[in-house]
Design a protein around this motif. Structure first.
Motif, mmCIF file in Angstrom:
data_model
loop_
_atom_site.group_PDB
_atom_site.id
_atom_site.type_symbol
_atom_site.label_atom_id
_atom_site.label_comp_id
_atom_site.label_asym_id
_atom_site.label_seq_id
_atom_site.Cartn_x
_atom_site.Cartn_y
_atom_site.Cartn_z
ATOM 1 N N ALA A 1 -17.505 0.062 -31.524
ATOM 2 C CA ALA A 1 -16.119 0.280 -31.977
ATOM 3 C C ALA A 1 -15.732 1.749 -31.817
ATOM 4 O O ALA A 1 -14.606 2.059 -31.400
ATOM 5 C CB ALA A 1 -15.964 -0.148 -33.433
ATOM 6 N N SER A 2 -16.682 2.649 -32.111
ATOM 7 C CA SER A 2 -16.364 4.088 -31.979
ATOM 8 C C SER A 2 -16.186 4.464 -30.512
ATOM 9 O O SER A 2 -15.338 5.283 -30.176
ATOM 10 C CB SER A 2 -17.435 4.955 -32.640
ATOM 11 O OG SER A 2 -18.564 5.048 -31.817
ATOM 12 N N LYS B 1 -8.683 4.533 -25.861
ATOM 13 C CA LYS B 1 -7.319 4.025 -26.116
ATOM 14 C C LYS B 1 -6.282 4.886 -25.396
ATOM 15 O O LYS B 1 -5.563 5.657 -26.007
ATOM 16 C CB LYS B 1 -7.053 3.991 -27.621
ATOM 17 C CG LYS B 1 -7.783 2.857 -28.310
ATOM 18 C CD LYS B 1 -7.779 3.001 -29.795
ATOM 19 C CE LYS B 1 -6.425 2.733 -30.388
ATOM 20 N NZ LYS B 1 -6.435 2.846 -31.840
ATOM 21 N N VAL B 2 -6.266 4.760 -24.076
ATOM 22 C CA VAL B 2 -5.325 5.523 -23.261
ATOM 23 C C VAL B 2 -4.343 4.540 -22.637
ATOM 24 O O VAL B 2 -4.762 3.583 -21.983
ATOM 25 C CB VAL B 2 -6.055 6.315 -22.156
ATOM 26 C CG1 VAL B 2 -5.064 7.072 -21.287
ATOM 27 C CG2 VAL B 2 -7.061 7.276 -22.763
ATOM 28 N N VAL B 3 -3.059 4.765 -22.886
ATOM 29 C CA VAL B 3 -2.044 3.905 -22.297
ATOM 30 C C VAL B 3 -1.649 4.505 -20.954
ATOM 31 O O VAL B 3 -1.066 5.577 -20.898
ATOM 32 C CB VAL B 3 -0.815 3.761 -23.221
ATOM 33 C CG1 VAL B 3 0.215 2.832 -22.604
ATOM 34 C CG2 VAL B 3 -1.233 3.256 -24.580
ATOM 35 N N GLY B 4 -2.012 3.827 -19.890
ATOM 36 C CA GLY B 4 -1.714 4.327 -18.542
ATOM 37 C C GLY B 4 -0.335 3.884 -18.087
ATOM 38 O O GLY B 4 0.115 2.801 -18.433
ATOM 39 N N TYR B 5 0.327 4.741 -17.359
ATOM 40 C CA TYR B 5 1.652 4.403 -16.837
ATOM 41 C C TYR B 5 1.512 3.875 -15.414
ATOM 42 O O TYR B 5 2.107 2.882 -15.048
ATOM 43 C CB TYR B 5 2.532 5.649 -16.843
ATOM 44 C CG TYR B 5 3.976 5.420 -16.462
ATOM 45 C CD1 TYR B 5 4.888 4.996 -17.412
ATOM 46 C CD2 TYR B 5 4.425 5.635 -15.170
ATOM 47 C CE1 TYR B 5 6.212 4.798 -17.083
ATOM 48 C CE2 TYR B 5 5.755 5.444 -14.831
ATOM 49 C CZ TYR B 5 6.639 5.020 -15.793
ATOM 50 O OH TYR B 5 7.954 4.825 -15.464
ATOM 51 N N MET C 1 -15.138 2.343 -28.112
ATOM 52 C CA MET C 1 -13.880 1.716 -27.668
ATOM 53 C C MET C 1 -12.664 2.468 -28.169
ATOM 54 O O MET C 1 -11.637 2.530 -27.497
ATOM 55 C CB MET C 1 -13.814 0.260 -28.124
ATOM 56 C CG MET C 1 -14.612 -0.668 -27.220
ATOM 57 S SD MET C 1 -14.822 -2.271 -27.965
ATOM 58 C CE MET C 1 -13.171 -2.890 -27.874
ATOM 59 N N SER C 2 -12.801 3.067 -29.366
ATOM 60 C CA SER C 2 -11.656 3.801 -29.932
ATOM 61 C C SER C 2 -11.324 5.041 -29.103
ATOM 62 O O SER C 2 -10.214 5.545 -29.156
ATOM 63 C CB SER C 2 -11.939 4.196 -31.379
ATOM 64 O OG SER C 2 -12.935 5.194 -31.402
ATOM 65 N N LYS C 3 -12.305 5.532 -28.330
ATOM 66 C CA LYS C 3 -12.057 6.719 -27.511
ATOM 67 C C LYS C 3 -11.404 6.370 -26.177
ATOM 68 O O LYS C 3 -11.038 7.254 -25.414
ATOM 69 C CB LYS C 3 -13.370 7.456 -27.274
ATOM 70 C CG LYS C 3 -13.878 8.130 -28.534
ATOM 71 C CD LYS C 3 -15.052 9.038 -28.265
ATOM 72 C CE LYS C 3 -15.434 9.781 -29.520
ATOM 73 N NZ LYS C 3 -16.506 9.156 -30.258
ATOM 74 N N GLU D 1 -1.118 2.564 -13.953
ATOM 75 C CA GLU D 1 -1.915 1.347 -13.767
ATOM 76 C C GLU D 1 -1.111 0.081 -14.027
ATOM 77 O O GLU D 1 -1.429 -0.975 -13.515
ATOM 78 C CB GLU D 1 -3.130 1.340 -14.706
ATOM 79 C CG GLU D 1 -4.165 2.380 -14.380
ATOM 80 C CD GLU D 1 -4.108 3.555 -15.321
ATOM 81 O OE1 GLU D 1 -4.300 3.368 -16.519
ATOM 82 O OE2 GLU D 1 -3.827 4.662 -14.831
ATOM 83 N N SER E 1 -22.447 -2.718 -33.439
ATOM 84 C CA SER E 1 -21.012 -3.019 -33.445
ATOM 85 C C SER E 1 -20.182 -1.790 -33.833
ATOM 86 O O SER E 1 -19.147 -1.518 -33.227
ATOM 87 C CB SER E 1 -20.699 -4.163 -34.408
ATOM 88 O OG SER E 1 -21.507 -5.256 -34.119
ATOM 89 N N ILE E 2 -20.672 -1.047 -34.830
ATOM 90 C CA ILE E 2 -19.951 0.169 -35.258
ATOM 91 C C ILE E 2 -19.949 1.194 -34.129
ATOM 92 O O ILE E 2 -18.923 1.813 -33.831
ATOM 93 C CB ILE E 2 -20.578 0.755 -36.548
ATOM 94 C CG1 ILE E 2 -20.280 -0.163 -37.737
ATOM 95 C CG2 ILE E 2 -20.047 2.158 -36.839
ATOM 96 C CD1 ILE E 2 -21.012 0.180 -39.003
#
Lengths: 109, 178
Positions: free
Chosen positions: A37-38, A44-48, A40-42, A50, A33-34
């Motif tokens: 999580a690590s 975290k890109v907010v696409g415009y 998934m944390s990489k 898409e 799980s850890i």
């Protein structure tokens, strides 16, 4: 009496082993799980591009330039160029729908 | 009596075991949450697109080229995008002791009919442009800058138009990438 004691010890050992196994399983699940999580944390890109959007300034302004022109040959070339750009992903909305909407408004006015 | 004391000892052992397990699980949950929420969101693509939107609004006045870019019906040689379009590229980072902007914006004007390159207006750190070229090749460059390239068409008059290739680059890797 001695035999009874021997069987008691064996029971204790068996229960100890199962607790150790359970502990290892819990630690393994937590480690996975850890790690997840690590990873998934990489991402975290907010696409415009898409995100489906109702408005695209670049597309709308380009479409308006079509109505500025009067030369019909140039107008059709421009529309063709805009459609080509749309197929390359230059606009973030449905180009034909937007063009038809603006066209209807411009024809009405 | 002995059996009762053995039972009590076993219960004590179990409660210590459960306490240790709860601490481990709680620690893991805290680690997962802090790992996920501790990393920043990469919003540079959004920022780069917003810069292009602002530039589009500045350069195109209802589909026609804004007068601030014209000088006697020809494109001006030099236009300050900061002054004309109201950009503020002052957010800076230190690079080898030199302060530099975290942004780069470039608008290349082409004649739509002939495809001839005309003027090129830019602002911000020009060095980011080279990093855009290699952005797709290695992930390292992907972390350094985020580049967005889009085209906008603007009418010059009723029988000519420009194609403007806009390149927008945002670095800000400290704020967006862990």
């Amino acid at each position: 009496m001695l035999i009874n004691r021997f069987f008691d010890k064996r029971g204790q050992v068996a229960s100890g082993v199962s607790w150790m196994a359970a502990t290892l399983v819990i630690i393994a699940i937590l480690s996975i799980s850890i790690f997840a999580a690590s990873l998934m944390s990489k991402t975290k890109v907010v696409g415009y591009s898409e995100t489906e959007r109702q408005e695209d300034v670049v597309a709308v302004r380009s479409i308006f330039s079509y109505f500025v022109l009067e030369d019909s040959g140039l107008k059709s070339n421009l529309l063709e160029a805009m459609r080509e750009k749309d197929s390359e992903g230059n606009y973030y909305l449905d180009f034909d729908v937007e063009f038809n909407e603006i066209n209807e408004v411009m024809q009405g006015s | 009596m002995k059996v009762i004391s053995e039972k009590k000892g076993e219960e004590k052992m179990m409660s210590v075991y459960w306490f240790v397990m709860i601490v481990i699980i709680a620690g893991a949950v805290v680690a997962m949450v802090s790992m996920f929420y501790g990393n920043p969101y990469d919003v540079r693509e959004v920022e780069a697109n917003l810069m292009i939107n602002k530039f589009s609004g500045c350069v195109s006045d209802s589909g026609e080229l804004d007068k601030r870019f014209l000088n006697n019906s020809e494109l001006k040689e030099n236009v300050s995008l900061e002054e004309t379009c109201g950009f503020d590229f002052s957010g800076s980072s230190s690079n080898m002791g030199n302060e530099r902007s975290e942004y780069y914006l470039e608008g290349k004007f082409y004649d739509f009919s002939s495809g001839k390159s005309l003027e090129n207006y830019s602002a911000g750190s020009r060095s980011f442009k080279a990093q855009c070229r290699t952005q797709n090749e290695t992930q390292e460059y992907d972390r350094l800058v985020r580049c967005v390239n889009r085209s906008i068409y603007v009418g010059k008059n009723s029988d000519s138009a420009y194609e403007v290739n806009v390149l927008s680059v945002v670095s800000k890797s400290k704020e967006n990438v862990n």
